[in-house]
Design a protein around this motif. Structure first.
Motif, PDB file in Angstrom:
ATOM      1  N   LEU A  21       0.830  -1.207   0.000  1.00  0.00           N
ATOM      2  CA  LEU A  21       0.000   0.000   0.000  1.00  0.00           C
ATOM      3  C   LEU A  21       0.865   1.257   0.000  1.00  0.00           C
ATOM      4  CD1 LEU A  21      -2.778  -0.934   2.594  1.00  0.00           C
ATOM      5  CD2 LEU A  21      -3.024  -0.785   0.103  1.00  0.00           C
ATOM      6  N   ILE A  22       1.900   1.266   0.842  1.00  0.00           N
ATOM      7  CA  ILE A  22       2.748   2.456   0.987  1.00  0.00           C
ATOM      8  C   ILE A  22       3.638   2.656  -0.245  1.00  0.00           C
ATOM      9  CG2 ILE A  22       4.662   3.451   2.310  1.00  0.00           C
ATOM     10  CD1 ILE A  22       3.467   1.927   4.787  1.00  0.00           C
ATOM     11  N   ASN A  23       4.326   1.611  -0.658  1.00  0.00           N
ATOM     12  CA  ASN A  23       5.361   1.744  -1.686  1.00  0.00           C
ATOM     13  C   ASN A  23       4.870   1.631  -3.122  1.00  0.00           C
ATOM     14  OD1 ASN A  23       7.789   2.063   0.001  1.00  0.00           O
ATOM     15  ND2 ASN A  23       7.156   0.074   0.775  1.00  0.00           N
ATOM     16  N   GLN A  24       3.842   0.823  -3.374  1.00  0.00           N
ATOM     17  CA  GLN A  24       3.354   0.663  -4.743  1.00  0.00           C
ATOM     18  C   GLN A  24       2.106   1.500  -5.021  1.00  0.00           C
ATOM     19  OE1 GLN A  24       5.123  -2.072  -3.478  1.00  0.00           O
ATOM     20  NE2 GLN A  24       6.548  -1.597  -5.120  1.00  0.00           N
ATOM     21  N   LYS A  25       1.282   1.707  -3.997  1.00  0.00           N
ATOM     22  CA  LYS A  25      -0.003   2.367  -4.218  1.00  0.00           C
ATOM     23  C   LYS A  25      -0.090   3.750  -3.575  1.00  0.00           C
ATOM     24  CE  LYS A  25      -1.853  -0.726  -6.787  1.00  0.00           C
ATOM     25  NZ  LYS A  25      -2.348  -0.361  -8.124  1.00  0.00           N
ATOM     26  N   ASN A  26       1.008   4.199  -2.983  1.00  0.00           N
ATOM     27  CA  ASN A  26       1.124   5.573  -2.461  1.00  0.00           C
ATOM     28  C   ASN A  26       0.152   5.932  -1.338  1.00  0.00           C
ATOM     29  OD1 ASN A  26       3.225   6.424  -4.372  1.00  0.00           O
ATOM     30  ND2 ASN A  26       1.619   5.973  -5.860  1.00  0.00           N
ATOM     31  N   TYR A  27      -0.213   4.955  -0.517  1.00  0.00           N
ATOM     32  CA  TYR A  27      -1.073   5.226   0.637  1.00  0.00           C
ATOM     33  C   TYR A  27      -0.193   5.788   1.747  1.00  0.00           C
ATOM     34  CZ  TYR A  27      -4.990   2.713  -1.474  1.00  0.00           C
ATOM     35  OH  TYR A  27      -6.015   2.329  -2.290  1.00  0.00           O
ATOM     36  N   PRO A  28      -0.537   6.935   2.312  1.00  0.00           N
ATOM     37  CA  PRO A  28       0.287   7.513   3.388  1.00  0.00           C
ATOM     38  C   PRO A  28       0.248   6.639   4.640  1.00  0.00           C
ATOM     39  CG  PRO A  28      -1.254   9.135   2.489  1.00  0.00           C
ATOM     40  CD  PRO A  28      -1.654   7.804   1.945  1.00  0.00           C
ATOM     41  N   LYS A  29       1.428   6.305   5.165  1.00  0.00           N
ATOM     42  CA  LYS A  29       1.438   5.406   6.332  1.00  0.00           C
ATOM     43  C   LYS A  29       0.768   6.041   7.549  1.00  0.00           C
ATOM     44  CE  LYS A  29       6.283   6.179   7.497  1.00  0.00           C
ATOM     45  NZ  LYS A  29       7.583   5.529   7.600  1.00  0.00           N
ATOM     46  N   THR A  30       0.715   7.362   7.592  1.00  0.00           N
ATOM     47  CA  THR A  30       0.063   8.030   8.726  1.00  0.00           C
ATOM     48  C   THR A  30      -1.458   7.872   8.688  1.00  0.00           C
ATOM     49  OG1 THR A  30       0.009  10.092   7.480  1.00  0.00           O
ATOM     50  CG2 THR A  30       1.885   9.755   8.984  1.00  0.00           C
ATOM     51  N   LEU A  31      -2.003   7.413   7.566  1.00  0.00           N
ATOM     52  CA  LEU A  31      -3.457   7.243   7.435  1.00  0.00           C
ATOM     53  C   LEU A  31      -3.872   5.772   7.418  1.00  0.00           C
ATOM     54  CD1 LEU A  31      -4.173  10.088   4.860  1.00  0.00           C
ATOM     55  CD2 LEU A  31      -4.451  10.132   7.341  1.00  0.00           C
ATOM     56  N   ILE A  32      -2.945   4.896   7.808  1.00  0.00           N
ATOM     57  CA  ILE A  32      -3.214   3.457   7.867  1.00  0.00           C
ATOM     58  C   ILE A  32      -3.321   3.036   9.329  1.00  0.00           C
ATOM     59  CG2 ILE A  32      -2.295   1.160   7.363  1.00  0.00           C
ATOM     60  CD1 ILE A  32      -0.815   2.422   4.967  1.00  0.00           C
ATOM     61  N   LYS A  33      -4.378   2.311   9.648  1.00  0.00           N
ATOM     62  CA  LYS A  33      -4.553   1.783  11.007  1.00  0.00           C
ATOM     63  C   LYS A  33      -4.590   0.263  10.935  1.00  0.00           C
ATOM     64  CE  LYS A  33      -7.255   2.148  15.194  1.00  0.00           C
ATOM     65  NZ  LYS A  33      -8.379   2.750  15.881  1.00  0.00           N
ATOM     66  N   LEU A  34      -3.817  -0.387  11.812  1.00  0.00           N
ATOM     67  CA  LEU A  34      -3.762  -1.844  11.853  1.00  0.00           C
ATOM     68  C   LEU A  34      -4.483  -2.379  13.078  1.00  0.00           C
ATOM     69  CD1 LEU A  34      -0.058  -2.536  10.811  1.00  0.00           C
ATOM     70  CD2 LEU A  34      -2.078  -2.218   9.384  1.00  0.00           C
ATOM     71  N   GLU A  35      -5.219  -3.448  12.846  1.00  0.00           N
ATOM     72  CA  GLU A  35      -5.937  -4.149  13.910  1.00  0.00           C
ATOM     73  C   GLU A  35      -6.780  -3.215  14.761  1.00  0.00           C
ATOM     74  OE1 GLU A  35      -3.127  -7.023  15.803  1.00  0.00           O
ATOM     75  OE2 GLU A  35      -4.355  -8.349  14.569  1.00  0.00           O
ATOM     76  N   GLY A  36      -7.532  -2.374  14.078  1.00  0.00           N
ATOM     77  CA  GLY A  36      -8.436  -1.468  14.785  1.00  0.00           C
ATOM     78  C   GLY A  36      -9.651  -2.218  15.304  1.00  0.00           C
ATOM     79  N   GLY A  37     -10.052  -1.905  16.505  1.00  0.00           N
ATOM     80  CA  GLY A  37     -11.197  -2.583  17.098  1.00  0.00           C
ATOM     81  C   GLY A  37     -12.515  -1.963  16.676  1.00  0.00           C
ATOM     82  N   HIS A  38     -13.536  -2.810  16.616  1.00  0.00           N
ATOM     83  CA  HIS A  38     -14.903  -2.354  16.385  1.00  0.00           C
ATOM     84  C   HIS A  38     -15.846  -3.386  16.974  1.00  0.00           C
ATOM     85  CE1 HIS A  38     -14.170  -4.947  12.814  1.00  0.00           C
ATOM     86  NE2 HIS A  38     -15.436  -5.240  12.957  1.00  0.00           N
ATOM     87  N   LYS A  39     -17.081  -3.003  17.133  1.00  0.00           N
ATOM     88  CA  LYS A  39     -18.094  -3.915  17.676  1.00  0.00           C
ATOM     89  C   LYS A  39     -19.004  -4.373  16.548  1.00  0.00           C
ATOM     90  CE  LYS A  39     -18.180  -3.200  22.462  1.00  0.00           C
ATOM     91  NZ  LYS A  39     -17.389  -4.240  23.038  1.00  0.00           N
ATOM     92  N   LEU A  40     -19.307  -5.662  16.533  1.00  0.00           N
ATOM     93  CA  LEU A  40     -20.233  -6.242  15.573  1.00  0.00           C
ATOM     94  C   LEU A  40     -21.189  -7.131  16.343  1.00  0.00           C
ATOM     95  CD1 LEU A  40     -21.074  -6.666  12.616  1.00  0.00           C
ATOM     96  CD2 LEU A  40     -19.451  -8.562  12.524  1.00  0.00           C
ATOM     97  N   ASN A  41     -22.453  -6.757  16.317  1.00  0.00           N
ATOM     98  CA  ASN A  41     -23.474  -7.487  17.078  1.00  0.00           C
ATOM     99  C   ASN A  41     -23.067  -7.634  18.551  1.00  0.00           C
ATOM    100  OD1 ASN A  41     -25.028  -7.834  14.743  1.00  0.00           O
ATOM    101  ND2 ASN A  41     -23.933  -9.700  14.210  1.00  0.00           N
ATOM    102  N   GLY A  42     -22.495  -6.561  19.093  1.00  0.00           N
ATOM    103  CA  GLY A  42     -22.125  -6.537  20.503  1.00  0.00           C
ATOM    104  C   GLY A  42     -20.825  -7.252  20.831  1.00  0.00           C
ATOM    105  N   MET A  43     -20.174  -7.827  19.808  1.00  0.00           N
ATOM    106  CA  MET A  43     -18.926  -8.558  20.045  1.00  0.00           C
ATOM    107  C   MET A  43     -17.741  -7.743  19.543  1.00  0.00           C
ATOM    108  SD  MET A  43     -20.051 -12.442  19.089  1.00  0.00           S
ATOM    109  CE  MET A  43     -18.447 -13.048  19.515  1.00  0.00           C
ATOM    110  N   VAL A  74      -7.279  -0.699   7.973  1.00  0.00           N
ATOM    111  CA  VAL A  74      -8.237   0.314   7.523  1.00  0.00           C
ATOM    112  C   VAL A  74      -7.418   1.533   7.123  1.00  0.00           C
ATOM    113  CG1 VAL A  74     -10.183   1.807   8.155  1.00  0.00           C
ATOM    114  CG2 VAL A  74     -10.079  -0.537   9.040  1.00  0.00           C
ATOM    115  N   VAL A  75      -7.756   2.088   5.952  1.00  0.00           N
ATOM    116  CA  VAL A  75      -7.070   3.284   5.467  1.00  0.00           C
ATOM    117  C   VAL A  75      -8.069   4.429   5.430  1.00  0.00           C
ATOM    118  CG1 VAL A  75      -5.737   4.310   3.592  1.00  0.00           C
ATOM    119  CG2 VAL A  75      -5.534   1.861   4.062  1.00  0.00           C
ATOM    120  N   TYR A  76      -7.573   5.611   5.793  1.00  0.00           N
ATOM    121  CA  TYR A  76      -8.403   6.809   5.907  1.00  0.00           C
ATOM    122  C   TYR A  76      -7.945   7.888   4.929  1.00  0.00           C
ATOM    123  CZ  TYR A  76      -9.734   4.770  10.392  1.00  0.00           C
ATOM    124  OH  TYR A  76     -10.193   3.931  11.369  1.00  0.00           O
ATOM    125  N   LYS A  77      -8.837   8.823   4.671  1.00  0.00           N
ATOM    126  CA  LYS A  77      -8.475  10.087   4.030  1.00  0.00           C
ATOM    127  C   LYS A  77      -8.087  11.042   5.157  1.00  0.00           C
ATOM    128  CE  LYS A  77     -11.162  10.212  -0.201  1.00  0.00           C
ATOM    129  NZ  LYS A  77     -12.181  10.954  -0.963  1.00  0.00           N
TER     130      LYS A  77
END
Length: 152
Positions: free
Chosen positions: A50-72, A79-82
């Motif tokens: 993502l960083i080297n071939q597709k030019n995604y800024p590393k400051t906008l990449i989040k790894l293993e971000g938590g979220h809730k799905l059906n309470g779990m 996840v990459v952000y603008k």
């Protein structure tokens, strides 16, 4: 099992160290050493892609971000952000030994019910699938190539 299997992604000169019989590498996103598992090996390669071939800024990449799905509690691999905070890419990584099948797509689709991201990717390091989701039309289509960050 060999942890450092060659993948269908460009190779990267990771800083790999061994401690107490476990290999780890320096994660440029989390800025710390991470123990290498087969899934982590894929995740780290895909992040570098993502960083080297597709030019995604590393400051906008989040790894293993938590979220809730059906309470779990669940974790999204990548996840990459603008800069505005809008989520633009969700990536699900699997170990190279895990086939990419309907079950894998169902998992990322469930996660994306929470995120509502238009582009999702699923990879095991050997196979990569990309999908564009149109939430308004309730439709999706597979795309051949992951868009460059500048094209989003």
């Amino acid at each position: 099992m060999d942890l450092l299997v060659p993948l269908q992604l460009p190779p990267y000169p990771f800083k790999i160290t061994e401690q107490n019989g476990q290999l780890s590498l320096f994660d440029v996103i989390r800025k710390k050493n991470i123990i290498i598992t087969p899934e982590e090996w894929v995740r780290q390669h895909f992040v570098q892609y993502l960083i080297n071939q597709k030019n995604y800024p590393k400051t906008l990449i989040k790894l293993e971000g938590g979220h809730k799905l059906n309470g779990m509690a669940k974790r999204s691999d990548i996840v990459v952000y603008k800069p505005s905070g809008e989520k633009i890419l969700l990536v699900e990584c699997k170990a190279p030994s895990v086939p990419i099948d309907q079950k894998t797509f169902d998992q990322v689709a469930r996660y994306n019910m929470v995120h509502q991201i238009n582009i999702i990717a699923v990879t095991n390091g050997l196979q990569h699938y990309y999908c564009h989701i149109d939430f308004k039309a309730g439709d999706y289509r597979f795309i051949d190539e992951l868009p460059d960050y500048r094209d989003l």
